[in-house]
Design a protein around this motif. Structure first.
Motif, short mmCIF file in Angstrom:
data_model
loop_
_atom_site.label_atom_id
_atom_site.label_comp_id
_atom_site.label_asym_id
_atom_site.label_seq_id
_atom_site.Cartn_x
_atom_site.Cartn_y
_atom_site.Cartn_z
N UNK A 176 32.69 25.05 27.35
CA UNK A 176 33.63 24.25 26.90
C UNK A 176 34.99 24.23 26.84
N UNK A 177 35.91 23.35 27.03
CA UNK A 177 37.31 23.52 26.61
C UNK A 177 37.76 22.62 25.49
N UNK A 178 38.49 23.00 24.82
CA UNK A 178 38.96 22.39 23.64
C UNK A 178 40.36 22.73 23.30
N UNK A 179 40.68 22.14 22.09
CA UNK A 179 42.04 22.46 21.81
C UNK A 179 42.12 23.49 20.25
N UNK A 180 40.89 23.77 19.78
CA UNK A 180 41.03 24.65 18.44
C UNK A 180 39.48 25.04 18.51
N UNK A 181 39.34 26.05 17.47
CA UNK A 181 38.20 26.71 17.31
C UNK A 181 37.04 25.48 16.88
N UNK A 182 37.66 24.72 15.83
CA UNK A 182 36.77 23.60 15.37
C UNK A 182 36.16 22.57 16.52
N UNK A 183 36.95 22.22 17.46
CA UNK A 183 36.34 21.66 18.76
C UNK A 183 35.32 22.17 19.27
N UNK A 184 35.44 23.55 19.20
CA UNK A 184 34.42 24.36 20.01
C UNK A 184 33.28 24.39 19.27
N UNK A 185 33.23 24.65 17.86
CA UNK A 185 32.04 24.79 17.00
C UNK A 185 31.37 23.47 17.03
N UNK A 186 32.30 22.30 16.92
CA UNK A 186 31.55 20.79 17.08
C UNK A 186 30.69 20.83 18.09
N UNK A 187 31.07 21.23 19.33
CA UNK A 187 30.54 20.95 20.60
C UNK A 187 29.40 21.90 20.38
N UNK A 188 29.29 23.05 19.96
CA UNK A 188 28.12 24.01 19.94
C UNK A 188 27.12 23.35 19.08
N UNK A 189 27.66 22.97 18.05
CA UNK A 189 26.62 22.48 17.10
C UNK A 189 25.85 21.07 17.76
#
Ligand code: MN
Length: 321
Positions: free
Chosen positions: A272-285
């Motif tokens: 994943x490439x996001x802009x924040x840790x929240x972006x990444x956590x949401x994608x993982x979930x």
């Protein structure tokens, strides 16, 4: 391809800090990573010393491997977000399946370009039967913020424009080189080109001084701006160049990667490439819960589980270490 590193670290990159305005020579050594049972890859980006070249954010080089008696590449369904994947082969074949229903065999010097946008999942495998040799590169391009939520799509371009000179054939994979433009969709100013050089060739390629560049050597003995670059390693070249001198001591195969320095700060983790840790956590979930990324049909095997997300406090960092 998937980043199969089980200790996937959060990687922060982007921003102009660390991008030299002038030509440099930085030889980047590969990190050796095992990808499944029979494939071993050399990771050039992100590298300890440098994380991006333009929007190019990930480069794995693999092979040439003799897979005649082996399954070859078997990368189970996995998700992507915020990037484009470029599949590039010098030998062999890769069968691509994705959650849009695409089913394509990618062959040497054909562009397989998958734009994940907000979400896609795919698998990549050596077809059965398959050619004896497998040799290629897997690259990711970061999508700028304005485009990172585009609809996912897959492009297969078997006929790409060529730039030729005595002893040199350059295939334009993405973007533009010497006036020749790839049909592949791009979202930021960049170039990716495959360079085939015949033994004894001395030539030079026109470059854009506003771009930063790097050259990946895939085979042969070649000097890039006077520096010997061994197969499986990459020479970062900085900005401010109008041409790139090349000298081939043997038949050689290279990839030229370049682009406008990517100004946005990005967070990269697993696939994943996001802009924040929240972006990444949401994608993982979403991947874990089976939402957003769709389903890949026809792959003989289970999908890849996401690795554990390490608790990391995000601190802005530059493009280099
Ligand atoms: Mn992938």
């Amino acid at each position: 391809m998937s980043n199969l590193d089980r200790q996937a670290a959060l990687t922060l990159c982007g921003g102009r800090a660390g991008v030299p305005g002038e030509p440099v020579h930085e030889l980047l050594a590969p990190k050796h990573v095992r990808l499944g049972e029979s494939i071993h890859v050399r990771r050039l980006l992100p590298n300890l010393g440098r994380r991006m070249v333009g929007a190019w954010a990930f480069v794995d080089h693999y092979g040439p491997d003799d897979i005649a008696d082996e399954p070859g590449m078997q990368v189970a369904p996995h998700p992507h977000m915020g990037l484009q994947t470029v599949s590039w082969l010098h030998d062999g074949e890769v069968l691509h399946r994705d959650s849009l229903g695409s089913l394509r065999t990618i062959r040497p010097r054909e562009l397989g370009l998958m734009t994940s946008g907000r979400a896609i999942s795919h698998s990549e495998e050596s077809p059965r039967p398959h050619p004896r040799l497998l040799h290629g590169a897997q690259l990711w391009v970061a999508l700028p913020d304005a485009h990172r939520h585009v609809d996912p799509h897959f492009e297969h371009h078997p006929d790409l424009p060529l730039v030729t000179a005595p002893g040199l054939t350059a295939t334009v994979i993405l973007g533009e080189l010497d006036g020749a433009r790839s049909p592949g969709t791009t979202y930021s100013p960049l170039v990716g080109a495959d360079l085939t050089l015949a033994r004894g060739t001395r030539t030079s390629l026109p470059l854009d001084p506003d771009f930063e560049y790097a050259v990946l050597s895939m085979s042969g003995e070649v000097h890039v701006d006077g520096v010997p670059v061994l197969p499986g390693s990459m020479l970062y070249l900085g900005c401010g160049r109008t041409e790139l001198p090349l000298r081939a001591e043997s038949d050689a195969g290279l990839m030229l990667l370049g682009g406008e320095p990517f100004e946005e700060r990005i967070v990269m983790w697993w696939n994943f490439i996001g802009r924040s840790q929240a972006d990444i956590e949401e994608a993982r979930n979403d991947w874990t819960e089976g939402t957003r990324f769709g389903e890949v049909h026809g792959y003989a095997g289970d999908r890849l589980p996401a690795p554990a997300l390490p608790p990391v406090a995000l601190k802005p960092r530059g493009r280099v270490r």
